[in-house]
Enzyme design. Structure first.
Site, PDB file in Angstrom:
ATOM      1  N   SER A  61       6.198   5.115   8.874  1.00 10.69           N
ATOM      2  CA  SER A  61       5.798   6.530   8.902  1.00 10.69           C
ATOM      3  C   SER A  61       5.694   7.134  10.296  1.00 10.69           C
ATOM      4  CB  SER A  61       4.465   6.709   8.179  1.00 10.69           C
ATOM      5  OG  SER A  61       4.706   6.720   6.809  1.00 10.69           O
ATOM      6  N   LYS A  64       7.982   9.862  10.891  1.00  6.34           N
ATOM      7  CA  LYS A  64       7.697  11.201  10.351  1.00  6.34           C
ATOM      8  C   LYS A  64       7.471  12.221  11.478  1.00  6.34           C
ATOM      9  CE  LYS A  64       5.808   9.914   5.755  1.00  6.34           C
ATOM     10  NZ  LYS A  64       5.974   8.499   5.504  1.00  6.34           N
ATOM     11  N   TYR A 189      15.700   9.297   4.524  1.00  5.40           N
ATOM     12  CA  TYR A 189      14.259   9.028   4.711  1.00  5.40           C
ATOM     13  C   TYR A 189      13.992   7.510   4.781  1.00  5.40           C
ATOM     14  CZ  TYR A 189       9.359   8.401   3.421  1.00  5.40           C
ATOM     15  OH  TYR A 189       8.053   7.978   3.393  1.00  5.40           O
ATOM     16  N   TYR A 241      -3.293   9.643   7.709  1.00  7.72           N
ATOM     17  CA  TYR A 241      -3.467   9.925   6.284  1.00  7.72           C
ATOM     18  C   TYR A 241      -4.895  10.366   6.018  1.00  7.72           C
ATOM     19  CZ  TYR A 241       0.412   6.672   6.715  1.00  7.72           C
ATOM     20  OH  TYR A 241       1.516   6.033   7.140  1.00  7.72           O
ATOM     21  N   VAL A 259       3.116   1.906   7.726  1.00  5.70           N
ATOM     22  CA  VAL A 259       2.759   0.689   6.987  1.00  5.70           C
ATOM     23  C   VAL A 259       3.386  -0.586   7.563  1.00  5.70           C
ATOM     24  CG1 VAL A 259       2.121   1.734   4.767  1.00  5.70           C
ATOM     25  CG2 VAL A 259       4.510   1.114   5.184  1.00  5.70           C
TER      26      VAL A 259
HETATM   27  N1  GLN Z   1       8.526   3.712   3.949  1.00  8.48           N
HETATM   28  C1  GLN Z   1       7.177   3.931   3.581  1.00  8.48           C
HETATM   29  C2  GLN Z   1       7.092   4.709   2.290  1.00  8.48           C
HETATM   30  O1  GLN Z   1       7.791   5.636   2.122  1.00  8.48           O
HETATM   31  C3  GLN Z   1       6.476   4.678   4.670  1.00  8.48           C
HETATM   32  C4  GLN Z   1       5.028   4.898   4.368  1.00  8.48           C
HETATM   33  C5  GLN Z   1       4.108   4.649   5.507  1.00  8.48           C
HETATM   34  O2  GLN Z   1       4.412   4.097   6.553  1.00  8.48           O
HETATM   35  N2  GLN Z   1       2.887   5.035   5.271  1.00  8.48           N
HETATM   36  O3  GLN Z   1       6.348   4.387   1.412  1.00  8.48           O
END
Ligand code: GLN
Length: 305
Positions: A61, A64, A189, A241, A259
């Site tokens: 993420s 992002k 993505y 988050y 994650v």
């Molecule tokens: N690739 C992960 C997902 O889409 C990314 C989520 C994350 O890092 N929180 O679930």
């Protein structure tokens, strides 16, 4: 500085036991839960490293932030924020619930999965591959590392198990928030989540944001200054988050977690910081990584507040 970093890493390694490596993306379950490393890159071009700083991990993420940067450059603030909100979320990063209950159906912010999928659809490119490449090139430029690659095993693992993300994307397509081919957007993505980096790469990316878009190693403008302001603001209120508020209280700097166990942090006008620690808490944030940043923020008085 490195002596202090080594002490902080040593002291906080123990916290890995309080979390777990993620398993919902099967390939990520192979990560070493006890790895803990840090890199700091400052505006004077000093790099400080400690712990498992050579560990490779997928950016997840943290990408992002760069997806949002590219969407803002390509479409402008008005269009981007007409399709995604700028408000914190109290739900999990992959939650779908608010999409239906909010009147506008807009995802709450660009850093939950729904919002990042919308931003991916807004990046310039006629295909998922072109959109991916646009952001991937920006990641490599920001990290000043042309050798960065995608971890294909992680990409395949995400693509074949990413059904919640698929549900989110099709819902958004049904609500006319994303245009174009849904699978194509999802491929871009997933691939961007699967970009493989080290803390050195991520610290340099953070430094560019800390330095208002200018790479300190070349004085080249990589991102516009007004876009860096937006990135820092959204990182501050949504970067961890549903634990973003607590992070603001305890650590007090713009940041973004993933994650894979990375947390990218930006200390405005000072430095970029990246930590890796794959053992995660229930919100999906690195348990030991958070402790390291908490110690570091106190030690160096980093809070912007
Ligand atoms: N690739 C992960 C997902 O889409 C990314 C989520 C994350 O890092 N929180 O679930």
């Amino acid at each position: 500085m490195e002596k202090m970093l080594n002490e902080i890493i040593k002291k906080n390694k123990i916290y890995a036991k309080d979390g777990r490596v993620t398993t919902y993306i099967p390939e990520l379950a192979k990560a070493d839960p006890d790895a803990l490393g840090i890199a700091i890159y400052d505006l004077q071009n000093n790099i400080f490293l400690a712990g498992d700083f050579e560990t490779k991990f997928t950016i997840q993420s943290v990408s992002k932030v760069i997806i949002l940067a590219c969407a803002l450059i390509d479409q402008g603030k008005e269009i981007v924020f007409s399709k995604v909100g700028a408000e914190p979320s109290a739900d999990a990063f992959n939650s779908i619930v608010k999409l239906e209950t909010r009147d506008s159906h807009k995802p709450l912010n660009p850093f939950i999965n729904a919002g990042a999928i919308v931003c991916t659809s807004l990046v310039n490119g006629n295909s998922g591959y072109e959109k991916f490449n646009r952001v991937f090139k920006t990641i490599k430029t920001m990290a000043n590392n042309p050798t960065i690659k995608v971890n294909e095993q992680v990409f395949i693992s995400e693509k074949f198990t990413g059904n919640t993300n698929r549900a989110i994307a099709y819902y958004l397509k049904g609500a006319n928030i994303i245009n174009g081919d849904v699978e194509d957007v999802l491929d871009a993505y997933f691939k961007l989540c699967s970009v493989e980096v080290t803390v050195k790469d991520v610290a340099k990316m953070a430094t560019i944001i800390a330095n208002n878009g200018i790479a300190p190693w070349s004085n080249e403008a990589i991102l516009p200054v007004d876009i860096c302001k937006v990135l820092k603001a959204i990182m501050m209120i949504c970067g961890l988050y549903n634990a973003s508020g607590e992070f603001a209280v305890n650590i007090g700097i713009p940041a973004k977690s993933g994650v894979g166990g990375c947390i990218m942090s930006v200390v405005p006008n000072k430095m970029g910081i990246a930590v890796i620690g794959p053992s995660l808490d229930e919100n999906g944030n690195s348990v030991a990584g958070l402790k390291v940043l908490e110690n570091l923020s106190k030690e160096l008085d980093l809070s912007i507040f």
